[in-house]
Design a protein around this motif. Sequence first.
Motif, PDB file in Angstrom:
ATOM      1  N   ARG A   1       0.923  -1.257   0.018  1.00 36.59           N
ATOM      2  CA  ARG A   1      -0.070  -0.061  -0.090  1.00 36.59           C
ATOM      3  C   ARG A   1       1.044   1.172  -0.006  1.00 36.59           C
ATOM      4  N   LEU A   2       0.570   2.215  -0.806  1.00 33.53           N
ATOM      5  CA  LEU A   2       1.336   3.367  -1.118  1.00 33.53           C
ATOM      6  C   LEU A   2       1.406   4.240   0.083  1.00 33.53           C
ATOM      7  N   ARG A   3       0.158   4.170   0.868  1.00 33.05           N
ATOM      8  CA  ARG A   3       0.221   5.164   1.886  1.00 33.05           C
ATOM      9  C   ARG A   3       1.040   4.575   3.282  1.00 33.05           C
ATOM     10  N   ASP A   4       1.324   3.188   3.149  1.00 33.43           N
ATOM     11  CA  ASP A   4       2.092   2.657   4.093  1.00 33.43           C
ATOM     12  C   ASP A   4       3.620   3.075   4.041  1.00 33.43           C
ATOM     13  N   LEU A   5       4.080   3.358   3.000  1.00 30.83           N
ATOM     14  CA  LEU A   5       5.403   3.802   2.658  1.00 30.83           C
ATOM     15  C   LEU A   5       5.982   5.030   3.396  1.00 30.83           C
ATOM     16  N   ASP A   6       7.176   4.934   3.861  1.00 30.67           N
ATOM     17  CA  ASP A   6       7.936   6.133   4.436  1.00 30.67           C
ATOM     18  C   ASP A   6       8.466   6.886   3.271  1.00 30.67           C
TER      19      ASP A   6
ATOM     20  N   SER B   1       9.806   9.622   3.073  1.00 31.64           N
ATOM     21  CA  SER B   1      11.370  10.264   3.046  1.00 31.64           C
ATOM     22  C   SER B   1      12.460   8.993   3.084  1.00 31.64           C
ATOM     23  N   VAL B   2      12.111   7.904   3.479  1.00 33.21           N
ATOM     24  CA  VAL B   2      13.123   6.933   3.017  1.00 33.21           C
ATOM     25  C   VAL B   2      13.169   6.674   1.646  1.00 33.21           C
ATOM     26  N   VAL B   3      12.134   6.484   1.164  1.00 32.59           N
ATOM     27  CA  VAL B   3      12.045   6.364  -0.408  1.00 32.59           C
ATOM     28  C   VAL B   3      12.860   7.457  -1.131  1.00 32.59           C
ATOM     29  N   LYS B   4      12.570   8.835  -0.851  1.00 30.19           N
ATOM     30  CA  LYS B   4      13.579   9.790  -1.362  1.00 30.19           C
ATOM     31  C   LYS B   4      14.962   9.619  -1.212  1.00 30.19           C
ATOM     32  N   THR B   5      15.125   9.382   0.097  1.00 32.53           N
ATOM     33  CA  THR B   5      16.685   9.073   0.177  1.00 32.53           C
ATOM     34  C   THR B   5      17.215   7.867  -0.416  1.00 32.53           C
ATOM     35  N   MET B   6      16.608   6.986  -0.603  1.00 32.14           N
ATOM     36  CA  MET B   6      16.769   5.711  -1.280  1.00 32.14           C
ATOM     37  C   MET B   6      17.055   6.042  -2.933  1.00 32.14           C
ATOM     38  N   ALA B   7      16.216   6.925  -3.343  1.00 34.90           N
ATOM     39  CA  ALA B   7      16.140   7.439  -4.677  1.00 34.90           C
ATOM     40  C   ALA B   7      17.329   8.206  -4.899  1.00 34.90           C
ATOM     41  N   ARG B   8      17.675   9.139  -4.085  1.00 28.67           N
ATOM     42  CA  ARG B   8      18.596   9.880  -4.508  1.00 28.67           C
ATOM     43  C   ARG B   8      20.117   9.251  -4.098  1.00 28.67           C
TER      44      ARG B   8
END
Length: 91
Positions: free
Chosen positions: A12-17, A19-26
């Motif tokens: 579920r997309l609403r369960d994702l953190d 800020s962590v996804v953004k850090t991982m993508a960077r």
Amino acid sequence: MEFFARTLKKVRLRDLDWSVVKTMARYCFPYSLNQGAYWITNRANTQIITIMMGLAATGVFYWANKFTSIIQLVVMVFNLAWQEMTFSMSH
């Protein structure tokens, strides 16, 4: 594998953190560019070899490329394990 496990239905997309996804993508962005460039170069080489030398040479190039990919994988695993080990020894 996804066809049998249906794991994406459980995400579920609403369960994702985010800020962590953004850090991982960077963190992964430069590696993604590197892999994209490697893929484009490899495909261009395959097309050029097929046009200039024929399918037999393309087959040799394909297997040589697979062999080097296996070597790259082994080296990458070793490097990651080495970094992990040295970090754990220093802390």
